[in-house]
Scaffold this motif. Structure first.
Motif, PDB file in Angstrom:
ATOM      1  N   ARG A 255     -13.027  13.998  -2.239  1.00 48.53           N
ATOM      2  CA  ARG A 255     -14.084  13.068  -2.614  1.00 48.53           C
ATOM      3  C   ARG A 255     -13.655  12.200  -3.800  1.00 48.53           C
ATOM      4  N   ILE A 256     -13.076  12.853  -4.831  1.00 54.46           N
ATOM      5  CA  ILE A 256     -12.660  12.103  -6.025  1.00 54.46           C
ATOM      6  C   ILE A 256     -11.583  11.094  -5.674  1.00 54.46           C
ATOM      7  N   TRP A 257     -10.572  11.532  -4.919  1.00 56.61           N
ATOM      8  CA  TRP A 257      -9.472  10.623  -4.583  1.00 56.61           C
ATOM      9  C   TRP A 257      -9.909   9.553  -3.587  1.00 56.61           C
ATOM     10  N   GLY A 258     -10.839   9.912  -2.706  1.00 54.10           N
ATOM     11  CA  GLY A 258     -11.343   8.907  -1.771  1.00 54.10           C
ATOM     12  C   GLY A 258     -12.076   7.787  -2.496  1.00 54.10           C
ATOM     13  N   GLN A 259     -12.917   8.152  -3.474  1.00 50.06           N
ATOM     14  CA  GLN A 259     -13.620   7.136  -4.251  1.00 50.06           C
ATOM     15  C   GLN A 259     -12.649   6.298  -5.081  1.00 50.06           C
ATOM     16  N   LEU A 260     -11.637   6.958  -5.631  1.00 52.86           N
ATOM     17  CA  LEU A 260     -10.647   6.216  -6.405  1.00 52.86           C
ATOM     18  C   LEU A 260      -9.873   5.243  -5.517  1.00 52.86           C
ATOM     19  N   LEU A 261      -9.492   5.704  -4.347  1.00 51.70           N
ATOM     20  CA  LEU A 261      -8.730   4.842  -3.445  1.00 51.70           C
ATOM     21  C   LEU A 261      -9.579   3.663  -2.956  1.00 51.70           C
ATOM     22  N   ALA A 262     -10.888   3.888  -2.820  1.00 48.39           N
ATOM     23  CA  ALA A 262     -11.758   2.818  -2.336  1.00 48.39           C
ATOM     24  C   ALA A 262     -11.841   1.657  -3.319  1.00 48.39           C
ATOM     25  N   ARG A 263     -11.668   1.943  -4.606  1.00 52.34           N
ATOM     26  CA  ARG A 263     -11.759   0.868  -5.591  1.00 52.34           C
ATOM     27  C   ARG A 263     -10.391   0.463  -6.136  1.00 52.34           C
ATOM     28  N   THR A 264      -9.313   1.000  -5.544  1.00 55.60           N
ATOM     29  CA  THR A 264      -7.966   0.654  -5.977  1.00 55.60           C
ATOM     30  C   THR A 264      -7.454  -0.539  -5.191  1.00 55.60           C
ATOM     31  N   PRO A 265      -7.030  -1.615  -5.849  1.00 59.59           N
ATOM     32  CA  PRO A 265      -6.519  -2.789  -5.127  1.00 59.59           C
ATOM     33  C   PRO A 265      -5.326  -2.434  -4.250  1.00 59.59           C
ATOM     34  N   ALA A 266      -5.153  -3.197  -3.185  1.00 58.80           N
ATOM     35  CA  ALA A 266      -4.075  -2.923  -2.233  1.00 58.80           C
ATOM     36  C   ALA A 266      -2.706  -3.069  -2.866  1.00 58.80           C
ATOM     37  N   ASP A 267      -2.578  -3.941  -3.858  1.00 59.72           N
ATOM     38  CA  ASP A 267      -1.279  -4.155  -4.481  1.00 59.72           C
ATOM     39  C   ASP A 267      -1.106  -3.353  -5.777  1.00 59.72           C
ATOM     40  N   ALA A 268      -2.005  -2.404  -6.048  1.00 59.21           N
ATOM     41  CA  ALA A 268      -1.873  -1.583  -7.252  1.00 59.21           C
ATOM     42  C   ALA A 268      -0.654  -0.675  -7.100  1.00 59.21           C
ATOM     43  N   PRO A 269       0.196  -0.565  -8.111  1.00 60.66           N
ATOM     44  CA  PRO A 269       1.421   0.230  -7.969  1.00 60.66           C
ATOM     45  C   PRO A 269       1.175   1.712  -7.796  1.00 60.66           C
ATOM     46  N   TYR A 270       0.019   2.221  -8.254  1.00 61.03           N
ATOM     47  CA  TYR A 270      -0.244   3.649  -8.148  1.00 61.03           C
ATOM     48  C   TYR A 270      -1.005   4.019  -6.883  1.00 61.03           C
ATOM     49  N   ARG A 271      -1.337   3.053  -6.023  1.00 65.55           N
ATOM     50  CA  ARG A 271      -2.085   3.353  -4.799  1.00 65.55           C
ATOM     51  C   ARG A 271      -1.355   4.360  -3.892  1.00 65.55           C
ATOM     52  N   PRO A 272      -0.019   4.270  -3.707  1.00 68.26           N
ATOM     53  CA  PRO A 272       0.646   5.256  -2.846  1.00 68.26           C
ATOM     54  C   PRO A 272       0.489   6.687  -3.337  1.00 68.26           C
ATOM     55  N   VAL A 273       0.449   6.874  -4.644  1.00 69.47           N
ATOM     56  CA  VAL A 273       0.278   8.227  -5.176  1.00 69.47           C
ATOM     57  C   VAL A 273      -1.089   8.780  -4.799  1.00 69.47           C
ATOM     58  N   VAL A 274      -2.129   7.976  -4.971  1.00 69.21           N
ATOM     59  CA  VAL A 274      -3.481   8.424  -4.644  1.00 69.21           C
ATOM     60  C   VAL A 274      -3.610   8.673  -3.151  1.00 69.21           C
ATOM     61  N   ALA A 275      -3.030   7.779  -2.330  1.00 66.58           N
ATOM     62  CA  ALA A 275      -3.103   7.947  -0.877  1.00 66.58           C
ATOM     63  C   ALA A 275      -2.394   9.228  -0.439  1.00 66.58           C
ATOM     64  N   ALA A 276      -1.224   9.509  -1.028  1.00 68.83           N
ATOM     65  CA  ALA A 276      -0.505  10.733  -0.668  1.00 68.83           C
ATOM     66  C   ALA A 276      -1.302  11.966  -1.078  1.00 68.83           C
ATOM     67  N   ALA A 277      -1.945  11.934  -2.242  1.00 68.01           N
ATOM     68  CA  ALA A 277      -2.753  13.063  -2.687  1.00 68.01           C
ATOM     69  C   ALA A 277      -3.949  13.280  -1.767  1.00 68.01           C
ATOM     70  N   LEU A 278      -4.588  12.197  -1.364  1.00 67.66           N
ATOM     71  CA  LEU A 278      -5.743  12.307  -0.470  1.00 67.66           C
ATOM     72  C   LEU A 278      -5.334  12.884   0.879  1.00 67.66           C
ATOM     73  N   ALA A 279      -4.191  12.447   1.398  1.00 72.90           N
ATOM     74  CA  ALA A 279      -3.712  12.978   2.677  1.00 72.90           C
ATOM     75  C   ALA A 279      -3.360  14.454   2.560  1.00 72.90           C
ATOM     76  N   ARG A 280      -2.903  14.872   1.401  1.00 80.68           N
ATOM     77  CA  ARG A 280      -2.508  16.268   1.196  1.00 80.68           C
ATOM     78  C   ARG A 280      -3.689  17.213   1.326  1.00 80.68           C
ATOM     79  N   VAL A 281      -4.889  16.750   0.953  1.00 76.05           N
ATOM     80  CA  VAL A 281      -6.073  17.613   1.056  1.00 76.05           C
ATOM     81  C   VAL A 281      -6.885  17.306   2.305  1.00 76.05           C
ATOM     82  N   GLY A 282      -6.325  16.488   3.205  1.00 73.95           N
ATOM     83  CA  GLY A 282      -6.981  16.218   4.479  1.00 73.95           C
ATOM     84  C   GLY A 282      -8.080  15.185   4.437  1.00 73.95           C
ATOM     85  N   GLY A 283      -8.105  14.325   3.431  1.00 70.44           N
ATOM     86  CA  GLY A 283      -9.126  13.291   3.344  1.00 70.44           C
ATOM     87  C   GLY A 283      -8.734  12.046   4.108  1.00 70.44           C
TER      88      GLY A 283
END
Length: 394
Positions: A255-283
């Motif tokens: 939930r936390i990472w999903g909300q963070l990813l929803a407001r993270t711009p597509a060109d933000a350099p840290y977006r891949p880290v958040v996306a990988a973390a979200l995928a790791r917990v099955g979100g």
């Protein structure tokens, strides 16, 4: 004057060392008395061999061989004594005196001269001395970060309420591999300059680095304080999601990472880290905002690149490494109930039921006299059993 005194001290120490070596050479040895003592020892040995042979402790053949060997040594010593008595005592004294003088010249003159010459060839005799006090007052090189840090530390000792100094020093501590000092510096900056989302978030990150990647309770409070001041602060949200994952609360982490990813711009350099973390917990990853939308500062570019380059197995290995470091820390400092609970939940997330049970056993032995801690461990065991049973049914 200082260099002359130092040279005199070195010369004195060299002379003392040489004197300690040469002193035994200056003592005359009574050769005749020494040989007489040797003969006395051999006579005692012959008597002892005779006693052992008579009592039966030494076989006859071995006793005879021993007597022959001792007798041979006695003859050799007696022959040496006779030879010495025929030599000219004055000539022997002259030879001994000459050898001692040569040894003294070698020790007192050759060794220091050789050392000075070697230093002149390989050392830097023209280089001026650089005591610590002079280096601290001199203009440092650009790469001499330690000197700069020392100056700032001395300045802060004199003016402990200089919040800007602490805020400048904290990230330098972090780059130098001193995260505990960085966390303390950020805390001082918050105390003096007041709280801000960036200061709380930076302090929390320093605490995470100091605990080998584990989000401690103190770090989680720092991130929560940062989000209370700025709900869109991305670094704090990311680490609070990581804390939830480490606690075994995968749904909260998603939930936390999903909300963070929803407001993270597509060109933000840290977006891949958040996306990988979200995928790791099955979100499920939400749609990205439009590119170019201003984003908040997140993890460093180097951290992002390293995390994005990891495969799923590598990320799992990284998580296991953090869990192993926590287990090692608890072995050396077991009086940390929060750490034991975190370890048990982490083993549950990784599916290591045996290790989780072993951790519970060690924790109960540590807190056997603490009813509250034992109750929390029992609750953690029930939670682990419930999740394990649900996973096996699924």
């Amino acid at each position: 004057m200082i260099s002359l005194s130092l040279f005199a001290a070195f010369a004195l120490m060299t002379a003392i060392a040489a004197f300690a070596v040469l002193w035994p050479l200056s003592r005359t040895r009574a050769a005749q008395a020494a040989r007489e003592a040797d003969l006395a020892v051999y006579r005692d040995q012959l008597a002892e061999i005779a006693r052992d042979a008579k009592s039966g402790r030494l076989p006859k053949a071995e006793a005879e061989a021993a007597r022959i060997e001792v007798a041979r040594r006695m003859l050799a010593a007696d022959s040496a004594r006779e030879t010495a008595s025929t030599e000219d005592p004055a000539r022997i004294t002259r030879q001994t005196t000459w050898r001692r003088r040569m040894a003294a010249v070698f020790a007192l003159l050759f060794v220091p001269v050789f050392a000075v010459g070697l230093y002149g060839m390989l050392g830097s005799p023209r280089l001026p001395g650089a005591p610590l006090a002079e280096r601290l007052t001199a203009a440092p090189d650009r790469g001499d970060v330690a000197i700069l840090v020392r100056r700032v530390e001395e300045h802060l000792q004199k003016t402990p309420n200089d919040g800007a100094g602490y805020e400048i020093l904290a990230p330098v501590y972090l780059r130098m591999g001193r995260p505990e000092d960085a966390a303390r510096a950020y805390a001082e900056a918050i105390r003096i300059l007041g709280p801000s989302a960036l200061r709380h978030s930076s302090r929390g990150e320093a605490l995470v680095i100091a605990s080998d990647g584990l989000v401690t309770a103190d770090a989680a409070r720092a991130f929560a304080d940062a989000l209370a001041l700025d709900p869109n602060e991305p670094r704090s949200a990311y680490f609070l999601g990581l804390a939830a994952e480490q606690d075994g609360r995968a749904a909260d982490a998603a939930r936390i990472w999903g909300q963070l990813l929803a407001r993270t711009p597509a060109d933000a350099p840290y977006r891949p880290v958040v996306a990988a973390a979200l995928a790791r917990v099955g979100g499920a990853a939400p749609a990205a905002p439009a590119a170019g939308v201003p984003g908040q500062p997140g993890p460093g570019a180097a951290d992002v690149a390293a995390a994005a380059a990891l495969s799923s197995d590598e990320r799992n290995a990284m998580v296991r490494g953090m869990v192993d470091r926590l287990a090692q820390r608890l072995d050396s400092a077991p009086d940390d109930i929060e750490g034991w609970l975190r370890l048990v939940r982490a083993y549950g997330v990784l599916g290591d039921k045996d290790k989780a049970a072993e951790a519970l056993k060690k924790a109960r032995a540590t807190f056997k006299d603490n009813a509250e801690a034992l109750g929390r461990l029992d609750a953690a065991e029930k939670e682990l059993a419930a999740k394990t049973g649900a996973g096996e049914k699924g």
